[in-house]
Motif scaffolding. Sequence first.
Motif, PDB file in Angstrom:
ATOM      1  N   ASP A 281      15.253   6.061  19.094  1.00  0.00           N
ATOM      2  CA  ASP A 281      15.558   7.560  19.386  1.00  0.00           C
ATOM      3  C   ASP A 281      16.598   7.857  20.241  1.00  0.00           C
ATOM      4  N   GLY A 282      17.598   7.370  19.888  1.00  0.00           N
ATOM      5  CA  GLY A 282      18.754   8.237  20.128  1.00  0.00           C
ATOM      6  C   GLY A 282      19.808   7.616  18.626  1.00  0.00           C
ATOM      7  N   LEU A 283      21.479   7.612  19.181  1.00  0.00           N
ATOM      8  CA  LEU A 283      22.095   7.847  17.776  1.00  0.00           C
ATOM      9  C   LEU A 283      22.547   6.415  18.527  1.00  0.00           C
ATOM     10  N   GLY A 284      23.260   5.866  17.856  1.00  0.00           N
ATOM     11  CA  GLY A 284      24.688   4.474  18.064  1.00  0.00           C
ATOM     12  C   GLY A 284      24.427   3.388  17.140  1.00  0.00           C
ATOM     13  N   GLY A 285      23.347   3.290  16.840  1.00  0.00           N
ATOM     14  CA  GLY A 285      23.135   2.308  15.817  1.00  0.00           C
ATOM     15  C   GLY A 285      22.622   1.112  16.609  1.00  0.00           C
ATOM     16  N   THR A 286      23.716  -0.411  16.776  1.00  0.00           N
ATOM     17  CA  THR A 286      23.518  -1.308  17.178  1.00  0.00           C
ATOM     18  C   THR A 286      23.738  -0.570  18.581  1.00  0.00           C
TER      19      THR A 286
ATOM     20  N   GLY B 114      24.293   4.339  13.029  1.00  0.00           N
ATOM     21  CA  GLY B 114      25.778   3.550  13.108  1.00  0.00           C
ATOM     22  C   GLY B 114      26.432   4.173  13.498  1.00  0.00           C
ATOM     23  N   VAL B 115      28.239   2.712  13.644  1.00  0.00           N
ATOM     24  CA  VAL B 115      29.171   3.238  13.351  1.00  0.00           C
ATOM     25  C   VAL B 115      29.745   4.135  12.546  1.00  0.00           C
ATOM     26  N   ASN B 116      29.229   2.994  11.057  1.00  0.00           N
ATOM     27  CA  ASN B 116      29.596   3.503   9.383  1.00  0.00           C
ATOM     28  C   ASN B 116      28.666   4.731   9.426  1.00  0.00           C
ATOM     29  N   GLY B 117      27.588   4.929   9.692  1.00  0.00           N
ATOM     30  CA  GLY B 117      27.250   6.434   9.377  1.00  0.00           C
ATOM     31  C   GLY B 117      27.709   7.666  10.217  1.00  0.00           C
ATOM     32  N   LEU B 118      28.209   7.567  11.320  1.00  0.00           N
ATOM     33  CA  LEU B 118      28.374   8.515  12.258  1.00  0.00           C
ATOM     34  C   LEU B 118      29.646   8.644  11.289  1.00  0.00           C
ATOM     35  N   ALA B 119      30.835   7.662  10.661  1.00  0.00           N
ATOM     36  CA  ALA B 119      31.888   8.130  10.183  1.00  0.00           C
ATOM     37  C   ALA B 119      31.588   8.703   8.748  1.00  0.00           C
ATOM     38  N   VAL B 120      30.608   8.915   8.060  1.00  0.00           N
ATOM     39  CA  VAL B 120      30.759   9.892   7.078  1.00  0.00           C
ATOM     40  C   VAL B 120      30.342  11.219   7.966  1.00  0.00           C
ATOM     41  N   ALA B 121      29.271  11.053   8.639  1.00  0.00           N
ATOM     42  CA  ALA B 121      29.162  12.283   8.743  1.00  0.00           C
ATOM     43  C   ALA B 121      29.984  13.310   9.939  1.00  0.00           C
ATOM     44  N   LEU B 122      31.313  12.071  10.511  1.00  0.00           N
ATOM     45  CA  LEU B 122      32.569  13.041  11.073  1.00  0.00           C
ATOM     46  C   LEU B 122      33.654  13.146   9.983  1.00  0.00           C
ATOM     47  N   ARG B 123      33.021  12.426   8.313  1.00  0.00           N
ATOM     48  CA  ARG B 123      33.579  12.958   7.459  1.00  0.00           C
ATOM     49  C   ARG B 123      33.099  14.163   6.842  1.00  0.00           C
ATOM     50  N   CYS B 124      31.816  15.087   6.411  1.00  0.00           N
ATOM     51  CA  CYS B 124      31.157  15.818   6.196  1.00  0.00           C
ATOM     52  C   CYS B 124      31.663  16.821   6.769  1.00  0.00           C
ATOM     53  N   GLN B 125      31.673  16.998   8.481  1.00  0.00           N
ATOM     54  CA  GLN B 125      31.496  17.830   9.334  1.00  0.00           C
ATOM     55  C   GLN B 125      32.684  18.254   9.290  1.00  0.00           C
TER      56      GLN B 125
ATOM     57  N   VAL C 132      22.241   1.651   7.638  1.00  0.00           N
ATOM     58  CA  VAL C 132      21.589   0.968   8.072  1.00  0.00           C
ATOM     59  C   VAL C 132      22.625  -0.366   8.674  1.00  0.00           C
ATOM     60  N   GLY C 133      23.384  -0.605   8.237  1.00  0.00           N
ATOM     61  CA  GLY C 133      23.698  -2.128   9.383  1.00  0.00           C
ATOM     62  C   GLY C 133      23.175  -3.138   8.871  1.00  0.00           C
ATOM     63  N   GLN C 134      23.435  -4.034   8.969  1.00  0.00           N
ATOM     64  CA  GLN C 134      23.111  -5.987   8.037  1.00  0.00           C
ATOM     65  C   GLN C 134      21.946  -6.532   9.365  1.00  0.00           C
ATOM     66  N   LEU C 135      22.371  -6.207  10.256  1.00  0.00           N
ATOM     67  CA  LEU C 135      22.163  -7.319  11.365  1.00  0.00           C
ATOM     68  C   LEU C 135      20.681  -6.478  11.656  1.00  0.00           C
ATOM     69  N   SER C 136      20.235  -4.710  10.924  1.00  0.00           N
ATOM     70  CA  SER C 136      19.237  -4.455  12.159  1.00  0.00           C
ATOM     71  C   SER C 136      18.098  -4.279  12.957  1.00  0.00           C
ATOM     72  N   ASN C 137      17.746  -5.649  11.781  1.00  0.00           N
ATOM     73  CA  ASN C 137      15.639  -6.143  11.710  1.00  0.00           C
ATOM     74  C   ASN C 137      16.934  -7.510  12.159  1.00  0.00           C
ATOM     75  N   PRO C 138      16.089  -7.926  13.216  1.00  0.00           N
ATOM     76  CA  PRO C 138      16.114  -9.565  13.616  1.00  0.00           C
ATOM     77  C   PRO C 138      15.741 -10.617  12.975  1.00  0.00           C
ATOM     78  N   LYS C 139      15.748 -11.801  12.342  1.00  0.00           N
ATOM     79  CA  LYS C 139      14.910 -12.484  11.125  1.00  0.00           C
ATOM     80  C   LYS C 139      14.506 -13.631  12.781  1.00  0.00           C
ATOM     81  N   ILE C 140      13.489 -13.933  13.106  1.00  0.00           N
ATOM     82  CA  ILE C 140      12.835 -14.520  13.856  1.00  0.00           C
ATOM     83  C   ILE C 140      12.878 -15.718  13.415  1.00  0.00           C
ATOM     84  N   PRO C 141      13.412 -16.623  14.421  1.00  0.00           N
ATOM     85  CA  PRO C 141      13.532 -18.093  13.195  1.00  0.00           C
ATOM     86  C   PRO C 141      11.687 -18.858  13.587  1.00  0.00           C
ATOM     87  N   LYS C 142      11.252 -19.737  12.433  1.00  0.00           N
ATOM     88  CA  LYS C 142       9.816 -20.435  13.173  1.00  0.00           C
ATOM     89  C   LYS C 142       9.872 -21.596  13.527  1.00  0.00           C
ATOM     90  N   ILE C 143      10.006 -21.787  14.616  1.00  0.00           N
ATOM     91  CA  ILE C 143       9.596 -23.317  15.532  1.00  0.00           C
ATOM     92  C   ILE C 143       8.235 -23.813  15.418  1.00  0.00           C
TER      93      ILE C 143
END
Length: 254
Positions: free
Chosen positions: A100-105, A76-87, A201-212
Amino acid sequence: PVVAPDCSPIFQDIIKHSDLPMPLDGFVQCTSELTQLQLDYIMDEMRGFPDELGGDYTDLSPEAKAAFHVVICGSGVNGLAVALRCQRAGIPYTVLERDDGLGGTWHQNFYPGVRCDTPSITYSFCSDPNPNWKKYFADGAEVKMYLQRMCDKYGITQHVKTETTVESASWNQDTSMWEVKYHSKDGSAGTMCANVYVGAVGQLSNPKIPKIPGQDKFKGSACHTARFIKGLDFTGKNVVVMGTGATAMGICPE
């Protein structure tokens, strides 16, 4: 002497509230004044991480750089920022991405009306401003294209291993290295060693599905926007959207 990362006061300060329930309790208890260390980091980031030697890390020998390896979990944006710095620094790195692709969210979300909730002109890397955003709040597809274009431009794409899920990252006190275990979609698995492991990994990468109550009796289609059903047609149907945040502002007009 080598100190395990999780013993660092900085590390402890960062994760202090990471296990609190979201979104209310955790946010409320996290609203404290920034420490000087946190403020310095944010300001350094806003300045583009300036280096006294020009940002090219010429104080490090080529041999030292070549012997160093950074593993980044998430593209995602954060991971790519670190990668850019390393590059830019010439430090070897690998980005492990489960999708199967980059870009995170911006790769995961493709629901109707998905868009940035931050003014487009500010949602850019300082090194790569984009004066050609089509909208004040850019559509998700355009943001993803911007990130992909930047990765291709700087050679980051070739360092990204997609469809690769990190299972664990363990610090080896004896070798002073991270041991990152992963498996790929094709069934292969392995362990990658790294001097530095970055969890992006991002704090919202795994959605929490409510129990209704009674949801098992619902006969229509139902999904979370982060796991939108491709081809879902709303024509002639009554649609209920739960939530009134930025996502709802995008999907409801559609």
